[in-house]
Design a protein around this motif. Sequence first.
Motif, PDB file in Angstrom:
ATOM      1  N   GLU A 196       0.433  -0.793   0.262  1.00 12.23           N
ATOM      2  CA  GLU A 196      -0.033   0.139  -0.158  1.00 12.23           C
ATOM      3  C   GLU A 196       0.818   1.152  -0.390  1.00 12.23           C
ATOM      4  O   GLU A 196       2.015   1.230   0.722  1.00 12.23           O
ATOM      5  CB  GLU A 196      -1.028  -0.045   1.515  1.00 12.23           C
ATOM      6  CG  GLU A 196      -2.144   1.212   1.601  1.00 12.23           C
ATOM      7  CD  GLU A 196      -1.850   1.202   2.979  1.00 12.23           C
ATOM      8  OE1 GLU A 196      -3.913   1.914   3.007  1.00 12.23           O
ATOM      9  OE2 GLU A 196      -2.140   0.512   3.547  1.00 12.23           O
ATOM     10  N   PHE A 197       0.536   2.136  -0.796  1.00 11.51           N
ATOM     11  CA  PHE A 197       1.570   3.083  -0.899  1.00 11.51           C
ATOM     12  C   PHE A 197       1.083   4.104   0.582  1.00 11.51           C
ATOM     13  O   PHE A 197      -0.098   4.123   0.641  1.00 11.51           O
ATOM     14  CB  PHE A 197       0.621   4.028  -2.196  1.00 11.51           C
ATOM     15  CG  PHE A 197       0.997   5.725  -2.625  1.00 11.51           C
ATOM     16  CD1 PHE A 197       0.720   6.635  -2.213  1.00 11.51           C
ATOM     17  CD2 PHE A 197       2.785   5.593  -2.159  1.00 11.51           C
ATOM     18  CE1 PHE A 197       0.618   7.945  -1.778  1.00 11.51           C
ATOM     19  CE2 PHE A 197       3.025   7.439  -2.426  1.00 11.51           C
ATOM     20  CZ  PHE A 197       2.541   8.478  -2.402  1.00 11.51           C
ATOM     21  N   VAL A 198       2.004   4.909   1.276  1.00  9.57           N
ATOM     22  CA  VAL A 198       1.477   5.571   2.226  1.00  9.57           C
ATOM     23  C   VAL A 198       2.102   6.949   1.670  1.00  9.57           C
ATOM     24  O   VAL A 198       1.167   8.050   2.198  1.00  9.57           O
ATOM     25  CB  VAL A 198       2.607   5.047   3.401  1.00  9.57           C
ATOM     26  CG1 VAL A 198       2.159   6.394   4.561  1.00  9.57           C
ATOM     27  CG2 VAL A 198       2.848   3.353   3.832  1.00  9.57           C
ATOM     28  N   GLN A 199       2.951   7.164   1.620  1.00 10.60           N
ATOM     29  CA  GLN A 199       3.626   9.021   1.009  1.00 10.60           C
ATOM     30  C   GLN A 199       4.624   8.740   0.099  1.00 10.60           C
ATOM     31  O   GLN A 199       5.444   7.902   0.452  1.00 10.60           O
ATOM     32  CB  GLN A 199       4.138   9.434   2.216  1.00 10.60           C
ATOM     33  CG  GLN A 199       2.565   9.855   3.788  1.00 10.60           C
ATOM     34  CD  GLN A 199       2.469  11.127   4.518  1.00 10.60           C
ATOM     35  OE1 GLN A 199       4.552  11.476   4.916  1.00 10.60           O
ATOM     36  NE2 GLN A 199       2.095  10.663   4.254  1.00 10.60           N
ATOM     37  N   ALA A 200       5.111  10.387  -0.788  1.00 10.49           N
ATOM     38  CA  ALA A 200       5.830  10.506  -1.386  1.00 10.49           C
ATOM     39  C   ALA A 200       6.710  12.266  -1.200  1.00 10.49           C
ATOM     40  O   ALA A 200       5.629  12.699  -0.803  1.00 10.49           O
ATOM     41  CB  ALA A 200       5.146   9.773  -3.036  1.00 10.49           C
ATOM     42  N   ILE A 201       7.748  11.578  -1.870  1.00  2.00           N
ATOM     43  CA  ILE A 201       7.876  13.563  -1.566  1.00  2.00           C
ATOM     44  C   ILE A 201       8.851  13.886  -3.028  1.00  2.00           C
ATOM     45  O   ILE A 201      10.178  12.384  -3.286  1.00  2.00           O
ATOM     46  CB  ILE A 201       9.082  13.595  -0.676  1.00  2.00           C
ATOM     47  CG1 ILE A 201       9.203  15.390  -0.235  1.00  2.00           C
ATOM     48  CG2 ILE A 201      10.279  12.245  -0.267  1.00  2.00           C
ATOM     49  CD1 ILE A 201       9.702  15.376   1.018  1.00  2.00           C
TER      50      ILE A 201
END
Length: 124
Positions: free
Chosen positions: A46-51
């Motif tokens: 599951e994707f959570v966060q990205a920057i």
Amino acid sequence: QVQLVESGGELVQAGGSLRLSCAYSGRSFTTYHIGWVRQAPGKSREFVQAISRDGGVKYYADSVKGRFTISRDNAKNTVYLQMNALKPEDTAVYYCAADSGAMVATTSSHYDYWGQGTQVTVSS
């Protein structure tokens, strides 16, 4: 060779906080957007966060919005995931991953390099 090493996962009570770190080594850190992806037992990633490379663009999954914060320190080649108000459903192995594409990826299949993961367990 790109290497990512996560740390900071542990057992915590519901409502508590943790900060995960992702240490990067290899060619220029700012080549890559960095994401956090998690996988709970018996579930898909599951994707959570990205920057983004420069830290100016961030994406959040709805499930963590308002509770988790991603940041990066390009001088230290490190990305952080600050997790507050943790819930039992946040229990998973958390991976950081690097992507050199034009846009910040919000799906795990777009990431080129992965760390080994760090276990986060939230007790109720």
